[in-house]
Design a protein around this motif. Sequence first.
Motif, PDB file in Angstrom:
ATOM      1  N   ALA A 337       0.883  -1.446  -0.045  1.00 12.26           N
ATOM      2  CA  ALA A 337       0.031   0.038  -0.023  1.00 12.26           C
ATOM      3  C   ALA A 337       1.007   1.208   0.009  1.00 12.26           C
ATOM      4  N   GLN A 338       0.042   2.291  -0.406  1.00 16.94           N
ATOM      5  CA  GLN A 338       0.939   3.653  -0.097  1.00 16.94           C
ATOM      6  C   GLN A 338       0.847   4.083   1.368  1.00 16.94           C
ATOM      7  N   VAL A 339       2.037   4.275   2.038  1.00 18.66           N
ATOM      8  CA  VAL A 339       2.171   4.342   3.523  1.00 18.66           C
ATOM      9  C   VAL A 339       3.040   5.600   3.627  1.00 18.66           C
ATOM     10  N   LYS A 340       2.182   6.352   4.665  1.00 17.21           N
ATOM     11  CA  LYS A 340       2.859   7.470   5.407  1.00 17.21           C
ATOM     12  C   LYS A 340       2.655   7.431   6.909  1.00 17.21           C
ATOM     13  N   VAL A 341       4.194   7.474   7.319  1.00 16.58           N
ATOM     14  CA  VAL A 341       3.850   7.609   8.942  1.00 16.58           C
ATOM     15  C   VAL A 341       4.207   8.913   9.284  1.00 16.58           C
ATOM     16  N   LEU A 342       3.450   9.558  10.161  1.00 16.12           N
ATOM     17  CA  LEU A 342       3.759  10.979  10.365  1.00 16.12           C
ATOM     18  C   LEU A 342       4.482  10.972  11.715  1.00 16.12           C
ATOM     19  N   PRO A 343       5.736  11.548  11.725  1.00 17.10           N
ATOM     20  CA  PRO A 343       6.600  11.660  13.149  1.00 17.10           C
ATOM     21  C   PRO A 343       5.996  12.315  14.016  1.00 17.10           C
ATOM     22  N   GLY A 344       5.849  11.956  15.122  1.00 15.74           N
ATOM     23  CA  GLY A 344       5.458  12.487  16.217  1.00 15.74           C
ATOM     24  C   GLY A 344       4.024  12.891  16.691  1.00 15.74           C
ATOM     25  N   GLN A 345       3.320  12.196  15.622  1.00 12.19           N
ATOM     26  CA  GLN A 345       1.824  11.923  15.869  1.00 12.19           C
ATOM     27  C   GLN A 345       1.220  10.959  16.709  1.00 12.19           C
ATOM     28  N   GLY A 346       0.153  11.044  17.249  1.00 10.41           N
ATOM     29  CA  GLY A 346      -0.605   9.944  17.972  1.00 10.41           C
ATOM     30  C   GLY A 346      -1.719   9.354  17.401  1.00 10.41           C
ATOM     31  N   HIS A 347      -2.579   8.670  18.139  1.00  9.30           N
ATOM     32  CA  HIS A 347      -3.552   7.935  17.571  1.00  9.30           C
ATOM     33  C   HIS A 347      -4.628   8.699  16.666  1.00  9.30           C
ATOM     34  N   MET A 348      -4.976  10.082  17.103  1.00  8.27           N
ATOM     35  CA  MET A 348      -5.893  10.684  16.569  1.00  8.27           C
ATOM     36  C   MET A 348      -5.421  11.687  15.472  1.00  8.27           C
ATOM     37  N   LEU A 349      -4.549  11.131  14.638  1.00 10.72           N
ATOM     38  CA  LEU A 349      -3.760  11.974  13.607  1.00 10.72           C
ATOM     39  C   LEU A 349      -4.677  12.690  12.607  1.00 10.72           C
ATOM     40  N   GLN A 350      -5.923  12.316  12.412  1.00 10.96           N
ATOM     41  CA  GLN A 350      -6.925  13.206  11.660  1.00 10.96           C
ATOM     42  C   GLN A 350      -7.094  14.365  12.144  1.00 10.96           C
ATOM     43  N   MET A 351      -7.221  14.608  13.400  1.00 14.50           N
ATOM     44  CA  MET A 351      -7.621  15.725  14.115  1.00 14.50           C
ATOM     45  C   MET A 351      -6.195  16.596  14.399  1.00 14.50           C
ATOM     46  N   GLU A 352      -5.051  15.833  14.879  1.00 16.63           N
ATOM     47  CA  GLU A 352      -4.123  16.698  15.241  1.00 16.63           C
ATOM     48  C   GLU A 352      -3.150  16.997  14.095  1.00 16.63           C
ATOM     49  N   ALA A 353      -3.122  16.225  13.139  1.00 13.93           N
ATOM     50  CA  ALA A 353      -2.407  16.700  11.853  1.00 13.93           C
ATOM     51  C   ALA A 353      -3.404  16.579  10.774  1.00 13.93           C
ATOM     52  N   ALA A 354      -4.403  17.368  10.756  1.00 12.27           N
ATOM     53  CA  ALA A 354      -5.385  17.553   9.967  1.00 12.27           C
ATOM     54  C   ALA A 354      -4.785  18.023   8.539  1.00 12.27           C
ATOM     55  N   GLU A 355      -4.325  18.798   8.268  1.00  7.34           N
ATOM     56  CA  GLU A 355      -3.764  19.405   6.875  1.00  7.34           C
ATOM     57  C   GLU A 355      -3.074  18.248   6.273  1.00  7.34           C
ATOM     58  N   GLU A 356      -1.873  17.658   6.840  1.00  8.21           N
ATOM     59  CA  GLU A 356      -1.230  16.604   6.275  1.00  8.21           C
ATOM     60  C   GLU A 356      -2.076  15.511   5.831  1.00  8.21           C
ATOM     61  N   VAL A 357      -2.876  15.091   6.676  1.00 10.52           N
ATOM     62  CA  VAL A 357      -3.828  13.779   6.604  1.00 10.52           C
ATOM     63  C   VAL A 357      -4.646  14.080   5.181  1.00 10.52           C
ATOM     64  N   ASN A 358      -5.084  15.524   5.259  1.00  7.83           N
ATOM     65  CA  ASN A 358      -6.088  15.847   4.301  1.00  7.83           C
ATOM     66  C   ASN A 358      -5.407  16.029   2.782  1.00  7.83           C
ATOM     67  N   GLN A 359      -4.022  16.332   2.800  1.00  7.90           N
ATOM     68  CA  GLN A 359      -3.407  16.203   1.588  1.00  7.90           C
ATOM     69  C   GLN A 359      -2.930  15.166   1.067  1.00  7.90           C
ATOM     70  N   CYS A 360      -2.734  14.156   2.124  1.00 11.27           N
ATOM     71  CA  CYS A 360      -2.334  12.783   1.600  1.00 11.27           C
ATOM     72  C   CYS A 360      -3.553  12.247   1.104  1.00 11.27           C
ATOM     73  N   LEU A 361      -4.787  12.279   1.649  1.00 12.62           N
ATOM     74  CA  LEU A 361      -5.782  11.609   1.184  1.00 12.62           C
ATOM     75  C   LEU A 361      -6.230  12.217  -0.044  1.00 12.62           C
ATOM     76  N   LEU A 362      -6.302  13.450  -0.094  1.00 12.95           N
ATOM     77  CA  LEU A 362      -6.623  14.152  -1.511  1.00 12.95           C
ATOM     78  C   LEU A 362      -5.852  13.597  -2.693  1.00 12.95           C
ATOM     79  N   ALA A 363      -4.450  13.703  -2.516  1.00 13.07           N
ATOM     80  CA  ALA A 363      -3.547  13.277  -3.305  1.00 13.07           C
ATOM     81  C   ALA A 363      -3.658  11.888  -3.893  1.00 13.07           C
ATOM     82  N   PHE A 364      -4.147  10.936  -2.798  1.00  6.27           N
ATOM     83  CA  PHE A 364      -4.267   9.370  -2.884  1.00  6.27           C
ATOM     84  C   PHE A 364      -5.418   9.184  -4.050  1.00  6.27           C
ATOM     85  N   LEU A 365      -6.639   9.961  -3.348  1.00  8.52           N
ATOM     86  CA  LEU A 365      -7.602   9.865  -4.147  1.00  8.52           C
ATOM     87  C   LEU A 365      -7.496  10.097  -5.711  1.00  8.52           C
TER      88      LEU A 365
END
Lengths: 373, 339
Positions: A337-365
């Motif tokens: 799979a396409q994998v991205k592990v965000l350094p320093g982030q915890g379990h609720m990454l979609q809230m704490e690193a929202a922007e990065e998660v959004n960018q990854c998701l949009l690019a992936f889709l």
Amino acid sequence: MSQIHTLTMPKWGLSMTEGRVDAWLVEEGAQINKGDEVLDVETDKISSSVEAPFSGVLRRQIAKPDETLPVGALLAVVVEGEASDADIDQVVQRFQAEFIPGGDGEQDSGPTPQKIDLDGRTLRYFELGQGGTPLVLVHGFGGDLNNWLFNHPSLAAKRRVIALDLPGHGESGKTLQRGDLDELSQTVLALLDHLDIERVHLAGHSMGGAVALNLARLAPSRVHSLSLLASAGLGRDINADYLLGFVEAGNRNALKPQLVQLFSDPGLVTRQMLEDMLKFKRLEGVDSALRQLAQMICENGQQRHDLRAVVEQHPSLLLWGAEDAIIPATHVDGLPAQVKVLPGQGHMLQMEAAEEVNQCLLAFLQSVEQSGR
Amino acid sequence: MARKITYQQAINEALAQEMRRDTSVFIIGEDVAGGAGAPGAEDAWGGVLGVTKGLYPQFPGRVLDAPLSEIGYVGAAVGAATQGLRPVCELMFVDFAGCCLDQILNQAAKFRYMFGGKAVTPLVMRTMVGAGLRAAAQHSQMLTSLWTHIPGLKVVCPSSPYDAKGLLIQAIRDNDPVIFCEHKLLYSMQGEVPEELYTVPFGEANYLRDGDDITLVTYGRMVHLAMDAAASLARQGIDCEVLDLRTTSPLDEDSILESVEKTGRLVVIDEANPRCSMATDISALVAQKAFAALKGPIEMVTAPHTPVPFSDALEDLYIPTAAKIEAAVHKVMAGRNAA
């Protein structure tokens, strides 16, 4: 050609009506790029950064630190190209003259979640955006559709995006029939049937990841792609003490040490967040639903479901926080799979690193749709 | 967006949902159905302010109008509670307490203790409290501390529609006698309330605002005045922590002490008369158990030691206000600076 942009107080989640400005992260006169964090804002539920939806020079900080402003209020003026101070003054004056807090009953007229009856059980879902192959967001254990509050609007810019409350959660019906993973996945399928949607992109967080994987196993033709965030179902390890502690916690002091484990910044676990979580846990039926689901997820301290084989059946994106204290990021190892592990982030990454998660998701889709799979 | 209903509707909904869930729950009181002699459901008044409206036709035989004799129907409710039913009796105004005090003080509150735990008395007595309705000295008192003084009773004082529903459901399910104090001026207050059943536990104060400078402890309607004062004080750079006790018995001592240990300052706000009140009780608790943390004197904002006046102007002076709370906070803050 120059353009004068107004940056306004965002609306995070359904209940936000105002936010308090915490601190500016960018000085007046500095260049900002689209997606940059411009200032920190705190609501009674959560604090986060406001990102610039456009690039330009931050010409005017209108909101002052510690100031509480309604949703939609003017925070800053950003200029692309040239503009005189007089031009900016004019824009600010016009904005302030026309701005009505609560914007023409914005709360009432804006999109709101729907409740439907699916096989005798209430299901709440929230739909934003239109076009494209729809994306469905599936929250984790003890969560609800508000877990996606920082993601849902961005992801829905050019696409229909549907978030739901799983059975036993949020404002959906609390009674589970069997309380197994199939029941949850079949509920998501039933929602797709109800909405007449044939095929979707699925995104799942934590237990919601296992729900998505299992749905893809049950009905592979309905799934275009899988985006799995800190997902269950990809390995044996899980913080079983967290699950148990969360289920057992009946008051603030017991709940706090549990919720703190979800975030990389423990300061995010405010009294308000604890109170909201307790309000959910006190609803009739929630306690037994959570107990059933905790047992479904985990047996003798290990995850029950191994759905790793499903990953290769679909284009998949795995997102994880490197410091996840609930399900370890090592579960991504060896998966096609396409994998991205965000350094320093915890379990609720979609809230704490929202922007990065959004960018990854949009690019992936986008990449999935372009590859035409 | 969760649904919004009033405090009064929240109480009505809690009663209806619990009566539907548990057939041993019934309501008895003066005019709770339609008033004696009302011919049918259509003209059922549903209590003097309409809180039980609509329940009489929904639950035939389980919403009972009593004669104007508190000693009679409260006694009947206490007896029914000892025999396996879950009565919710209504003492129209808490000011009428004297007419049924023996039934509560000497009977309901003592059974579990005197019968060695073999008897339980799952009684709820709903009652209207508080001033502000121009109802004069015999219909306006805040007698919460009277009940709180009595071991064996639980005393609840909800400040919001959410708490009203959750605390009332908890009260109905509780096996001890519970005095449920409803503030008249809160009945029309709107708030988000889940449609489902839920309980709010007793003895757990609600933090309504976090702050580091001073702790405001209060309950009932005064919670909202304390929040108004705290908002104004925040603009002046003073961060108040506001604690809503929710229940005065049991009392969440831990949260009070934890907060005062953090802030070092305390103002207690109580709509009741000042002597032997929640204000004095909490002041004593903090003076005794958190003295070392205190950076200034404890202040109390209460009604004066007088009956509630009938004159509008005097009643307005009688009831604590946000301005009085603010002044008390400034006084405590200055005490620190002077020291």
